[in-house]
Design an enzyme around this catalytic site. Structure first.
Site, PDB file in Angstrom:
ATOM      1  N   LYS A 127      -8.241  -5.098  -3.230  1.00  0.00           N
ATOM      2  CA  LYS A 127      -6.812  -5.284  -3.537  1.00  0.00           C
ATOM      3  C   LYS A 127      -6.433  -6.762  -3.699  1.00  0.00           C
ATOM      4  O   LYS A 127      -5.628  -7.114  -4.561  1.00  0.00           O
ATOM      5  CB  LYS A 127      -5.947  -4.630  -2.458  1.00  0.00           C
ATOM      6  CG  LYS A 127      -6.038  -3.103  -2.460  1.00  0.00           C
ATOM      7  CD  LYS A 127      -5.096  -2.499  -1.425  1.00  0.00           C
ATOM      8  CE  LYS A 127      -5.247  -1.000  -1.331  1.00  0.00           C
ATOM      9  NZ  LYS A 127      -4.288  -0.392  -0.392  1.00  0.00           N
ATOM     10  N   ASP A 131       0.878  -1.167   0.000  1.00  0.00           N
ATOM     11  CA  ASP A 131       0.000   0.000   0.000  1.00  0.00           C
ATOM     12  C   ASP A 131       0.923   1.226   0.000  1.00  0.00           C
ATOM     13  O   ASP A 131       2.096   1.123   0.365  1.00  0.00           O
ATOM     14  CB  ASP A 131      -0.874  -0.039   1.261  1.00  0.00           C
ATOM     15  CG  ASP A 131      -1.603   1.268   1.490  1.00  0.00           C
ATOM     16  OD1 ASP A 131      -2.320   1.703   0.584  1.00  0.00           O
ATOM     17  OD2 ASP A 131      -1.448   1.864   2.576  1.00  0.00           O
TER      18      ASP A 131
END
Length: 266
Positions: free
Chosen positions: A193, A9
């Site tokens: 994700k 991230d």
């Protein structure tokens, strides 16, 4: 078992509080990753056009799980794009009109869009994360783009309540997730994700236990549960720390790079 994919991230995780990272250290580690045939994946809620600017020399070599998984690009080629049907876009815009202190960006493949009546401060804030951001007279008039995410902003202290309210009114149509700093994304169910990582895994033949994932916020939850090696920053949200195998140094202490160095040595 050796790690073959490292997924990070960006905000609050790979990037420090100054929206940057230790470029010299990363550059050395990236050369090691290439030598060891380890894929480096940027997995963020942000726009692809913003994310690639952090890696100007190598963006054509990297893979990006952008927009919380709604847009996946590998080595400059589109691998996957989600889509929210136009009737649902209109329905959600009507719902959002009832959230008095919220601000909205509508995210698409070609650009993100913001109403011209939004305050300048919000548009300026949005343009940091959405390098392609068009002002439009009305979000309900956005056409000729594949739209796949709503990016909302609320006062930080309201976020928990907003997440509950949105989950209630949207049902199973879109999923609200927190991405830190008062930001809330509405994403297509099942397109997160981890789903983006799976698309890349199919491409490269990589197993879940060969992935190391790093995150700090609610939108990292599925990715952290999915990866065999999962790490949450010490500055991460408490409810996300339970999803990871290990809590590591904060984003201001090069936590991700320190752990990647360890992983590459093993």
């Amino acid at each position: 078992m050796a790690v073959k994919m490292i997924a990070v991230d960006m905000d609050g995780t790979f990037l420090n509080s100054h929206q940057d990272y230790n470029r010299e250290k990363f550059s050395k580690l990236y050369q090691q990753m290439k030598q060891q045939d380890v894929r480096f994946v940027v997995a963020s809620g942000n726009q692809y056009y913003q994310l690639k600017t952090f890696f100007p020399e190598i963006e054509q070599e990297l893979s990006f799980v952008a927009e919380n998984g709604a847009y996946v690009i590998s080595e400059g080629k589109e691998i996957f794009s989600g889509e929210i049907p136009s009737d649902l876009i209109q329905e959600v815009l009507t719902i959002l009109a009832d959230f008095e202190e919220g601000h909205t960006i509508l995210c698409g493949k070609n650009s993100a869009y913001v109403g011209e009546n939004e305050p300048d401060s919000f548009i300026e804030h949005g343009s940091k994360y959405y390098h392609r951001l068009k002002k439009v007279s009305n979000l309900s008039e956005v056409k000729n783009d594949t739209l796949f995410k709503f990016a909302l902003s609320f006062p930080v202290e309201q976020v928990d309540e907003v997440l509950e309210r949105l989950a209630e009114v949207l049902g199973d149509k879109l999923v609200p997730v927190s991405s830190g700093h008062g930001d809330v994304d509405l994403i297509v169910p099942g397109i997160h994700k981890a789903h983006g990582l799976m698309k890349l895994q199919e491409l490269w033949g990589i197993q879940n236990h060969e992935i190391a994932a790093f995150g700090d916020s609610g939108n990292d939850f599925e990715m952290l549960k999915h990866a065999g090696h999962s790490y949450v920053m010490s500055n991460g949200q408490p409810n996300v720390k339970v999803a990871a195998k290990e809590i590591i140094l904060s984003n201001d202490e090069d936590g991700v790079l320190v752990k990647i160095e360890e992983l590459l040595e093993n």
